[in-house]
Design a protein around this motif. Structure first.
Motif, PDB file in Angstrom:
ATOM      1  N   VAL A 151      -4.162   7.109   9.127  1.00 34.87           N
ATOM      2  CA  VAL A 151      -5.539   7.313   8.662  1.00 34.87           C
ATOM      3  C   VAL A 151      -5.903   8.790   8.739  1.00 34.87           C
ATOM      4  N   VAL A 152      -5.620   9.421   9.863  1.00 33.15           N
ATOM      5  CA  VAL A 152      -5.937  10.845  10.030  1.00 33.15           C
ATOM      6  C   VAL A 152      -5.144  11.684   9.024  1.00 33.15           C
ATOM      7  N   TRP A 153      -3.872  11.381   8.860  1.00 32.35           N
ATOM      8  CA  TRP A 153      -3.025  12.141   7.931  1.00 32.35           C
ATOM      9  C   TRP A 153      -3.506  11.975   6.488  1.00 32.35           C
ATOM     10  N   THR A 154      -3.893  10.756   6.114  1.00 32.15           N
ATOM     11  CA  THR A 154      -4.387  10.511   4.757  1.00 32.15           C
ATOM     12  C   THR A 154      -5.683  11.274   4.517  1.00 32.15           C
ATOM     13  N   MET A 155      -6.560  11.329   5.522  1.00 37.51           N
ATOM     14  CA  MET A 155      -7.789  12.123   5.388  1.00 37.51           C
ATOM     15  C   MET A 155      -7.462  13.595   5.193  1.00 37.51           C
ATOM     16  N   THR A 214       0.838  -1.199   0.000  1.00 41.06           N
ATOM     17  CA  THR A 214       0.000   0.000   0.000  1.00 41.06           C
ATOM     18  C   THR A 214       0.874   1.250   0.000  1.00 41.06           C
ATOM     19  N   GLY A 215       1.995   1.196   0.714  1.00 37.75           N
ATOM     20  CA  GLY A 215       2.942   2.315   0.697  1.00 37.75           C
ATOM     21  C   GLY A 215       3.533   2.543  -0.681  1.00 37.75           C
ATOM     22  N   VAL A 216       3.818   1.469  -1.390  1.00 30.94           N
ATOM     23  CA  VAL A 216       4.337   1.592  -2.755  1.00 30.94           C
ATOM     24  C   VAL A 216       3.284   2.230  -3.661  1.00 30.94           C
ATOM     25  N   ILE A 217       2.028   1.811  -3.500  1.00 26.13           N
ATOM     26  CA  ILE A 217       0.946   2.399  -4.293  1.00 26.13           C
ATOM     27  C   ILE A 217       0.786   3.879  -3.951  1.00 26.13           C
ATOM     28  N   ALA A 218       0.883   4.219  -2.670  1.00 25.96           N
ATOM     29  CA  ALA A 218       0.788   5.625  -2.265  1.00 25.96           C
ATOM     30  C   ALA A 218       1.936   6.437  -2.866  1.00 25.96           C
ATOM     31  N   TRP A 219       3.112   5.854  -2.914  1.00 17.94           N
ATOM     32  CA  TRP A 219       4.259   6.536  -3.524  1.00 17.94           C
ATOM     33  C   TRP A 219       3.993   6.763  -5.018  1.00 17.94           C
ATOM     34  N   GLN A 220       3.442   5.746  -5.700  1.00 15.71           N
ATOM     35  CA  GLN A 220       3.112   5.888  -7.128  1.00 15.71           C
ATOM     36  C   GLN A 220       2.057   6.971  -7.343  1.00 15.71           C
ATOM     37  N   SER A 221       1.099   7.058  -6.436  1.00 12.38           N
ATOM     38  CA  SER A 221       0.090   8.124  -6.527  1.00 12.38           C
ATOM     39  C   SER A 221       0.746   9.489  -6.429  1.00 12.38           C
ATOM     40  N   GLY A 222       1.707   9.599  -5.546  1.00 10.69           N
ATOM     41  CA  GLY A 222       2.444  10.860  -5.417  1.00 10.69           C
ATOM     42  C   GLY A 222       3.213  11.198  -6.675  1.00 10.69           C
ATOM     43  N   GLU A 223       3.801  10.182  -7.291  1.00 11.58           N
ATOM     44  CA  GLU A 223       4.530  10.412  -8.545  1.00 11.58           C
ATOM     45  C   GLU A 223       3.577  10.886  -9.647  1.00 11.58           C
ATOM     46  N   ALA A 224       2.394  10.298  -9.715  1.00 11.80           N
ATOM     47  CA  ALA A 224       1.405  10.710 -10.717  1.00 11.80           C
ATOM     48  C   ALA A 224       0.952  12.143 -10.453  1.00 11.80           C
ATOM     49  N   GLY A 225       0.745  12.472  -9.187  1.00  9.75           N
ATOM     50  CA  GLY A 225       0.362  13.838  -8.836  1.00  9.75           C
ATOM     51  C   GLY A 225       1.442  14.841  -9.175  1.00  9.75           C
ATOM     52  N   LEU A 256      -1.441  23.608  -2.974  1.00 11.56           N
ATOM     53  CA  LEU A 256      -0.875  22.539  -3.797  1.00 11.56           C
ATOM     54  C   LEU A 256       0.486  22.092  -3.254  1.00 11.56           C
ATOM     55  N   GLU A 257       1.301  23.050  -2.871  1.00  9.88           N
ATOM     56  CA  GLU A 257       2.617  22.720  -2.316  1.00  9.88           C
ATOM     57  C   GLU A 257       2.493  21.992  -0.974  1.00  9.88           C
ATOM     58  N   ASP A 258       1.538  22.433  -0.134  1.00 11.75           N
ATOM     59  CA  ASP A 258       1.299  21.736   1.138  1.00 11.75           C
ATOM     60  C   ASP A 258       0.801  20.316   0.888  1.00 11.75           C
ATOM     61  N   HIS A 259      -0.117  20.174  -0.073  1.00 13.69           N
ATOM     62  CA  HIS A 259      -0.663  18.864  -0.425  1.00 13.69           C
ATOM     63  C   HIS A 259       0.456  17.928  -0.887  1.00 13.69           C
ATOM     64  N   HIS A 260       1.344  18.455  -1.695  1.00 11.74           N
ATOM     65  CA  HIS A 260       2.482  17.676  -2.189  1.00 11.74           C
ATOM     66  C   HIS A 260       3.389  17.244  -1.038  1.00 11.74           C
ATOM     67  N   ASP A 261       3.769  18.193  -0.205  1.00 13.21           N
ATOM     68  CA  ASP A 261       4.670  17.893   0.912  1.00 13.21           C
ATOM     69  C   ASP A 261       4.029  16.930   1.919  1.00 13.21           C
ATOM     70  N   ASP A 262       2.753  17.174   2.244  1.00  8.20           N
ATOM     71  CA  ASP A 262       2.073  16.318   3.211  1.00  8.20           C
ATOM     72  C   ASP A 262       1.860  14.909   2.661  1.00  8.20           C
ATOM     73  N   GLY A 263       1.588  14.810   1.367  1.00  6.55           N
ATOM     74  CA  GLY A 263       1.374  13.513   0.746  1.00  6.55           C
ATOM     75  C   GLY A 263       2.624  12.650   0.729  1.00  6.55           C
ATOM     76  N   GLU A 264       3.785  13.279   0.698  1.00  6.25           N
ATOM     77  CA  GLU A 264       5.036  12.509   0.692  1.00  6.25           C
ATOM     78  C   GLU A 264       5.256  11.740   1.989  1.00  6.25           C
ATOM     79  N   ARG A 265       4.578  12.119   3.051  1.00  5.73           N
ATOM     80  CA  ARG A 265       4.747  11.438   4.339  1.00  5.73           C
ATOM     81  C   ARG A 265       3.975  10.121   4.417  1.00  5.73           C
ATOM     82  N   ILE A 266       2.945   9.976   3.605  1.00  5.44           N
ATOM     83  CA  ILE A 266       2.092   8.789   3.710  1.00  5.44           C
ATOM     84  C   ILE A 266       2.863   7.490   3.449  1.00  5.44           C
ATOM     85  N   PRO A 267       3.630   7.367   2.357  1.00  5.59           N
ATOM     86  CA  PRO A 267       4.383   6.117   2.171  1.00  5.59           C
ATOM     87  C   PRO A 267       5.379   5.846   3.304  1.00  5.59           C
ATOM     88  N   LEU A 268       5.941   6.896   3.867  1.00  5.20           N
ATOM     89  CA  LEU A 268       6.874   6.716   4.985  1.00  5.20           C
ATOM     90  C   LEU A 268       6.158   6.179   6.215  1.00  5.20           C
TER      91      LEU A 268
END
Length: 129
Positions: free
Chosen positions: A97-101, A20-31, A50-62
């Motif tokens: 879960v909270v961070w992804t929301m 799931t982390g790999v998929i989340a990373w791929q989603s970030g790459e697509a974004g 947009l920049e906050d969304h990008h930065d915050d999204g990078e934490r999900i796979p980690l």
């Protein structure tokens, strides 16, 4: 038999969460690839979001990788390590879960408040093919 089954469950769960982390990373790459298209319609506040969304999204796979690691650590047959890793994995899962929301909410705001979409595909239009 119980210990082997418990280990197998831990390995399966850790693998699924890591995948799931790999998929989340791929989603970030697509974004990231679509970022220049999304910026076309954005004002200054939209670009900041947009920049906050990008930065915050990078934490999900980690976070997902950390959960998988704690599940694997919980297989160590020492009660203190096992319970500590299990509690930490549970806490990390709740935080993820909270961070992804939060990140998903940012993405929704980008699309519906700021119109951050592919200029060739207006928001709300779904291709029915």
């Amino acid at each position: 038999l119980y210990r082997r089954r418990a280990l197998a469950y831990r390995l399966l769960l850790a693998t699924a969460i890591f995948a799931t982390g790999v998929i989340a990373w791929q989603s970030g790459e697509a974004g990231e690839a679509a970022e220049s298209l999304a910026r076309v319609n954005l004002n200054e506040a939209g670009v900041a979001l947009l920049e906050d969304h990008h930065d915050d999204g990078e934490r999900i796979p980690l976070l997902l990788t950390a959960i998988a690691a704690m599940i694997l650590v919980s297989a160590i047959p020492r009660p203190l390590i096992r319970s500590g890793a299990g509690i930490l994995a549970f806490a990390l899962t709740l935080a993820t879960v909270v961070w992804t929301m939060h990140v998903a909410n940012q993405g929704g705001k980008l699309v519906y408040w700021f119109g951050a979409v592919d200029p060739g595909q207006p928001a709300g239009i779904v291709d029915s093919d």
